[in-house]
Motif scaffolding. Structure first.
Motif, PDB file in Angstrom:
ATOM      1  N   SER A  12       0.825  -1.205   0.000  1.00 32.64           N
ATOM      2  CA  SER A  12       0.000   0.000   0.000  1.00 32.64           C
ATOM      3  C   SER A  12       0.862   1.258   0.000  1.00 32.64           C
ATOM      4  N   THR A  13       1.935   1.245   0.797  1.00 32.03           N
ATOM      5  CA  THR A  13       2.833   2.402   0.856  1.00 32.03           C
ATOM      6  C   THR A  13       3.534   2.628  -0.479  1.00 32.03           C
ATOM      7  N   LEU A  14       4.006   1.550  -1.089  1.00 28.24           N
ATOM      8  CA  LEU A  14       4.680   1.670  -2.378  1.00 28.24           C
ATOM      9  C   LEU A  14       3.724   2.158  -3.452  1.00 28.24           C
ATOM     10  N   ASN A  15       2.478   1.668  -3.445  1.00 25.31           N
ATOM     11  CA  ASN A  15       1.498   2.110  -4.435  1.00 25.31           C
ATOM     12  C   ASN A  15       1.189   3.595  -4.293  1.00 25.31           C
ATOM     13  N   ALA A  16       1.096   4.067  -3.042  1.00 27.70           N
ATOM     14  CA  ALA A  16       0.859   5.495  -2.828  1.00 27.70           C
ATOM     15  C   ALA A  16       2.020   6.314  -3.377  1.00 27.70           C
ATOM     16  N   MET A  17       3.246   5.847  -3.159  1.00 26.70           N
ATOM     17  CA  MET A  17       4.427   6.543  -3.680  1.00 26.70           C
ATOM     18  C   MET A  17       4.420   6.558  -5.204  1.00 26.70           C
ATOM     19  N   ILE A  18       4.088   5.412  -5.814  1.00 29.57           N
ATOM     20  CA  ILE A  18       4.041   5.325  -7.282  1.00 29.57           C
ATOM     21  C   ILE A  18       2.964   6.254  -7.833  1.00 29.57           C
ATOM     22  N   GLY A  19       1.815   6.331  -7.126  1.00 28.51           N
ATOM     23  CA  GLY A  19       0.754   7.226  -7.565  1.00 28.51           C
ATOM     24  C   GLY A  19       1.195   8.679  -7.569  1.00 28.51           C
ATOM     25  N   ARG A  20       1.926   9.075  -6.515  1.00 27.31           N
ATOM     26  CA  ARG A  20       2.421  10.458  -6.460  1.00 27.31           C
ATOM     27  C   ARG A  20       3.435  10.722  -7.570  1.00 27.31           C
ATOM     28  N   LEU A  21       4.297   9.746  -7.825  1.00 35.09           N
ATOM     29  CA  LEU A  21       5.268   9.900  -8.912  1.00 35.09           C
ATOM     30  C   LEU A  21       4.561  10.040 -10.257  1.00 35.09           C
ATOM     31  N   ASN A  22       3.517   9.231 -10.455  1.00 37.23           N
ATOM     32  CA  ASN A  22       2.779   9.281 -11.716  1.00 37.23           C
ATOM     33  C   ASN A  22       2.130  10.648 -11.904  1.00 37.23           C
ATOM     34  N   GLU A  23       1.539  11.200 -10.820  1.00 38.21           N
ATOM     35  CA  GLU A  23       0.929  12.524 -10.897  1.00 38.21           C
ATOM     36  C   GLU A  23       1.975  13.591 -11.212  1.00 38.21           C
ATOM     37  N   THR A  24       3.154  13.471 -10.600  1.00 38.85           N
ATOM     38  CA  THR A  24       4.227  14.441 -10.851  1.00 38.85           C
ATOM     39  C   THR A  24       4.688  14.392 -12.298  1.00 38.85           C
ATOM     40  N   VAL A  25       4.882  13.187 -12.823  1.00 39.35           N
ATOM     41  CA  VAL A  25       5.327  13.041 -14.209  1.00 39.35           C
ATOM     42  C   VAL A  25       4.276  13.588 -15.163  1.00 39.35           C
ATOM     43  N   ASP A  26       2.997  13.265 -14.927  1.00 36.33           N
ATOM     44  CA  ASP A  26       1.930  13.778 -15.794  1.00 36.33           C
ATOM     45  C   ASP A  26       1.871  15.295 -15.747  1.00 36.33           C
ATOM     46  N   ARG A  27       2.037  15.869 -14.543  1.00 33.98           N
ATOM     47  CA  ARG A  27       2.002  17.322 -14.408  1.00 33.98           C
ATOM     48  C   ARG A  27       3.164  17.970 -15.154  1.00 33.98           C
ATOM     49  N   GLU A  28       4.338  17.367 -15.060  1.00 32.64           N
ATOM     50  CA  GLU A  28       5.499  17.918 -15.751  1.00 32.64           C
ATOM     51  C   GLU A  28       5.353  17.803 -17.261  1.00 32.64           C
ATOM     52  N   ARG A  29       4.737  16.728 -17.731  1.00 33.55           N
ATOM     53  CA  ARG A  29       4.503  16.579 -19.170  1.00 33.55           C
ATOM     54  C   ARG A  29       3.546  17.650 -19.684  1.00 33.55           C
ATOM     55  N   ARG A  30       2.468  17.883 -18.932  1.00 32.07           N
ATOM     56  CA  ARG A  30       1.527  18.930 -19.339  1.00 32.07           C
ATOM     57  C   ARG A  30       2.189  20.294 -19.301  1.00 32.07           C
ATOM     58  N   PHE A  31       2.999  20.518 -18.266  1.00 32.09           N
ATOM     59  CA  PHE A  31       3.673  21.802 -18.142  1.00 32.09           C
ATOM     60  C   PHE A  31       4.629  22.030 -19.317  1.00 32.09           C
ATOM     61  N   THR A  32       5.376  20.989 -19.695  1.00 32.15           N
ATOM     62  CA  THR A  32       6.309  21.106 -20.817  1.00 32.15           C
ATOM     63  C   THR A  32       5.567  21.387 -22.117  1.00 32.15           C
ATOM     64  N   ALA A  33       4.445  20.687 -22.321  1.00 26.64           N
ATOM     65  CA  ALA A  33       3.664  20.910 -23.542  1.00 26.64           C
ATOM     66  C   ALA A  33       3.092  22.321 -23.573  1.00 26.64           C
ATOM     67  N   ASP A  34       2.551  22.788 -22.434  1.00 26.82           N
ATOM     68  CA  ASP A  34       1.997  24.140 -22.382  1.00 26.82           C
ATOM     69  C   ASP A  34       3.082  25.193 -22.580  1.00 26.82           C
ATOM     70  N   ALA A  35       4.248  24.993 -21.953  1.00 28.96           N
ATOM     71  CA  ALA A  35       5.346  25.949 -22.108  1.00 28.96           C
ATOM     72  C   ALA A  35       5.812  26.004 -23.553  1.00 28.96           C
ATOM     73  N   SER A  36       5.889  24.859 -24.206  1.00 26.68           N
ATOM     74  CA  SER A  36       6.300  24.826 -25.614  1.00 26.68           C
ATOM     75  C   SER A  36       5.318  25.602 -26.484  1.00 26.68           C
ATOM     76  N   HIS A  37       4.026  25.435 -26.192  1.00 21.52           N
ATOM     77  CA  HIS A  37       3.009  26.158 -26.958  1.00 21.52           C
ATOM     78  C   HIS A  37       3.142  27.667 -26.751  1.00 21.52           C
ATOM     79  N   GLU A  38       3.330  28.085 -25.498  1.00 19.93           N
ATOM     80  CA  GLU A  38       3.460  29.502 -25.209  1.00 19.93           C
ATOM     81  C   GLU A  38       4.700  30.110 -25.854  1.00 19.93           C
TER      82      GLU A  38
END
Length: 292
Positions: free
Chosen positions: A55-81
């Motif tokens: 359960s602890t490892l899954n919570a950590m993986i979930g947070r990592l996944n959210e961080t990676v997705d957020r950074e991907r969106r941020f990179t795409a938005d920054a590139s567009h701007e």
């Protein structure tokens, strides 16, 4: 009677069976390290130690996944701007060089190029600031300061830049001691004020107040007389590259995101609070008071 060899084999099989969940976790973790952050480790529902570990490892993986997705969106938005002003500059230069122009036309294009270059400069500065805020290295440079005086100084600077704006400041009766970065906290207050001008207009009327609370926090409230924020925009108002409406021109969509990052870096928060009179945008910037 069982021989020693048989007993040894039995113990080995029992230990192997007991360690099978650990081996399965290891195999899944190996796949996840290869980039598949959608996977989860099985066994999290069991109530033993291995279940708690999964359960602890899954919570950590979930947070990592959210961080990676957020950074991907941020990179795409920054590139567009970044692409938008660059494309404008390139198109303006190509069209101008296609044939001879008058001196007045050359000056017009140069003014346009300068405007887009300034936009790129502002965007680069904001991106660098966000990278600094994300690094979470702010507290090493914190110093004691008086919040009420800081807000008064920001208001004075803002009124000089926007003489048509009306700002009414109602400060606390006494000094408000906080700990933080003077430049960043001033930037947070100023960004909210500039956001009011961008979305309401140069003649915006703003009310600002500072209050201390029994829970050891203080709040700077900034309320304008504009039309307020549409309900569908509220959930993403502090997201990066999200604009409150299409009527505000020239912004990068990073102003309020920077406000939120600054406040969080100081152990506080920024939020949009429902306005008591039913109109206008009411922002609350909350900070912890400095320990006496």
């Amino acid at each position: 009677p069982m021989t020693a060899a048989a007993l040894g084999l039995g113990s080995y099989l029992i230990a192997r069976r007991a360690l099978y969940p650990v081996a399965a976790m290891t195999a899944t973790a190996r796949e996840i390290t290869h980039g598949d952050l959608r996977r989860r480790i099985e066994g999290a529902r069991s109530q033993d130690e291995l279940g708690h570990l999964a359960s602890t490892l899954n919570a950590m993986i979930g947070r990592l996944n959210e961080t990676v997705d957020r950074e991907r969106r941020f990179t795409a938005d920054a590139s567009h701007e970044l692409r938008t002003p660059l494309a404008t500059i390139e198109a303006s230069i190509d069209v101008t060089l296609a044939q001879e122009r008058t001196p007045a036309e050359y000056r017009r294009v140069l003014r346009l190029v300068r405007e887009q270059s300034q936009r790129l400069h502002r965007l680069a500065g904001q991106l660098l600031l966000l990278a600094r805020l994300d690094a979470d290295e702010l507290r090493s440079g914190f110093a004691p300061m008086e919040l009420r005086g800081l807000v008064e100084a920001v208001v004075e600077s803002f009124c000089e830049r926007h003489p048509q704006a009306s700002v009414q400041f109602d400060g606390a009766a006494g000094p408000i001691e906080v700990s933080g970065d003077l430049e960043l906290l001033a930037r947070a207050v100023l960004n909210v004020l500039e956001n009011a001008v961008a979305h309401v207009g140069p003649a915006v009327a703003v009310e600002i107040s500072c209050h201390c609370h029994a829970d050891g926090t203080t709040t700077v409230t900034i309320e304008d007389d504009g039309p307020g924020v549409a309900d569908q925009v509220v959930p993403e108002l502090f997201h990066r590259f999200r604009r409150g409406d299409t009527g505000a021109r020239g912004g990068t969509g990073l102003g309020l995101a920077i406000v939120q990052a600054i406040m969080q870096g100081h152990g506080g928060a920024a939020r949009l609070d429902p306005s008591p009179n039913g109109r206008g945008a009411r922002f609350e910037l909350t900070l912890p008071l400095r320990d006496s």
